[in-house]
Design a protein around this motif. Structure first.
Motif, mmCIF file in Angstrom:
data_model
loop_
_atom_site.group_PDB
_atom_site.id
_atom_site.type_symbol
_atom_site.label_atom_id
_atom_site.label_comp_id
_atom_site.label_asym_id
_atom_site.label_seq_id
_atom_site.Cartn_x
_atom_site.Cartn_y
_atom_site.Cartn_z
ATOM 1 N N ALA A 141 0.889 -1.273 -0.011
ATOM 2 C CA ALA A 141 -0.020 -0.076 0.090
ATOM 3 C C ALA A 141 0.910 1.330 0.100
ATOM 4 N N LYS A 142 1.957 1.361 0.789
ATOM 5 C CA LYS A 142 2.863 2.543 0.839
ATOM 6 C C LYS A 142 3.543 2.633 -0.639
ATOM 7 N N GLU A 143 3.916 1.592 -1.211
ATOM 8 C CA GLU A 143 4.549 1.725 -2.636
ATOM 9 C C GLU A 143 3.366 2.214 -3.632
ATOM 10 N N LEU A 144 2.119 1.986 -3.272
ATOM 11 C CA LEU A 144 1.328 2.142 -4.271
ATOM 12 C C LEU A 144 0.920 3.836 -3.910
ATOM 13 N N ILE A 145 0.976 4.228 -2.742
ATOM 14 C CA ILE A 145 0.845 5.524 -2.347
ATOM 15 C C ILE A 145 1.923 6.600 -2.793
ATOM 16 N N GLY A 146 3.139 5.744 -2.715
ATOM 17 C CA GLY A 146 4.347 6.536 -3.376
ATOM 18 C C GLY A 146 4.120 6.965 -4.659
ATOM 19 N N ARG A 147 3.667 5.994 -5.680
ATOM 20 C CA ARG A 147 3.577 6.232 -6.923
ATOM 21 C C ARG A 147 2.415 7.349 -7.089
ATOM 22 N N LEU A 148 1.456 7.099 -6.260
ATOM 23 C CA LEU A 148 0.245 7.999 -6.536
ATOM 24 C C LEU A 148 0.822 9.327 -6.213
ATOM 25 N N ARG A 149 1.581 9.612 -4.841
ATOM 26 C CA ARG A 149 1.912 10.984 -4.718
ATOM 27 C C ARG A 149 2.967 11.678 -5.491
ATOM 28 N N ILE A 150 3.818 10.951 -5.840
ATOM 29 C CA ILE A 150 4.692 11.403 -7.062
ATOM 30 C C ILE A 150 3.994 12.060 -8.285
ATOM 31 N N ARG A 151 2.980 11.322 -8.635
ATOM 32 C CA ARG A 151 2.147 11.478 -9.915
ATOM 33 C C ARG A 151 1.510 13.021 -9.396
ATOM 34 N N GLN A 152 0.928 13.019 -7.988
ATOM 35 C CA GLN A 152 0.297 14.375 -7.819
ATOM 36 C C GLN A 152 1.269 15.326 -7.715
ATOM 37 N N LEU A 153 2.436 15.177 -7.128
ATOM 38 C CA LEU A 153 3.356 16.065 -6.843
ATOM 39 C C LEU A 153 3.868 16.857 -8.082
ATOM 40 N N LEU A 154 3.985 16.014 -9.143
ATOM 41 C CA LEU A 154 4.527 16.388 -10.425
ATOM 42 C C LEU A 154 3.373 16.889 -11.456
ATOM 43 N N ASP A 155 2.233 16.740 -11.105
ATOM 44 C CA ASP A 155 1.136 17.171 -12.123
ATOM 45 C C ASP A 155 0.961 18.492 -12.370
ATOM 46 N N PRO A 156 1.228 19.130 -13.493
ATOM 47 C CA PRO A 156 1.014 20.670 -13.631
ATOM 48 C C PRO A 156 -0.092 21.314 -13.461
#
Length: 168
Positions: free
Chosen positions: A47-62
């Motif tokens: 779950a933490k790995e999936l959250i990491g992928r999700l948060r990085i996508r959110q963080l870098l979303d213009p």
């Protein structure tokens, strides 16, 4: 009689969170994953790995919800601007789809995202976790640790980072 499986059954919520992420429903996926990450164990790590992928996508979303706009003022420099905005030059370049760093002119408008990163070193879990404010962003495994003959006094260590430490 049936033999018990070696691995625990993955909760349906993990599979559903993956489906939601694939469809772009990131907030709903995060809602499903948060309680699973707190469980620990194999399910918590996944779950933490999936959250990491999700948060990085959110963080870098213009076009993400935390992205703001700044209008350049006369006398602004890149250094002054990013310090004032609480982000990095690299983040501004990324969010605006720039290939290089342009000269600033009064009236230019740039997207930016404030960054409030800190790192937690979790020795018992052998993990370094990146947080943005109170939000877990991503975990990274510690592959090797040396004690140097001294006893570890703290199990967890937190360090604040400012945007100049990061290349995001």
């Amino acid at each position: 009689h049936d033999a018990l499986p070696i691995w625990p059954r993955r909760p349906e919520a993990l599979a559903e969170a993956r489906r939601l992420m694939d469809r772009g429903s990131l907030p709903k996926a995060l809602e499903l994953l948060q309680p699973l990450a707190e469980q620990g164990g194999v399910v918590g790590k996944e779950a933490k790995e999936l959250i990491g992928r999700l948060r990085i996508r959110q963080l870098l979303d213009p076009n993400g919800p935390d992205v703001k706009k700044y209008t350049v003022r006369k006398g602004d420099s890149w250094i002054r601007m990013v310090r004032k905005l609480g982000c990095s030059q690299a983040m501004v370049v990324h969010l605006n789809g720039l290939m290089d760093i342009p000269a600033l002119h009064a009236g230019d408008v740039f997207k930016y995202r404030p960054l409030d990163f800190h790192v937690v070193v979790n020795v018992p879990e052998k993990e370094i976790c990146l947080y943005d404010g109170t939000d877990f962003v991503k975990g990274y495994p510690i592959l090797s640790m040396k004690d140097g003959g001294k006893k570890n006094v703290e199990d967890r260590k937190s360090t604040r980072l400012n945007s100049s430490h990061l290349a995001i």
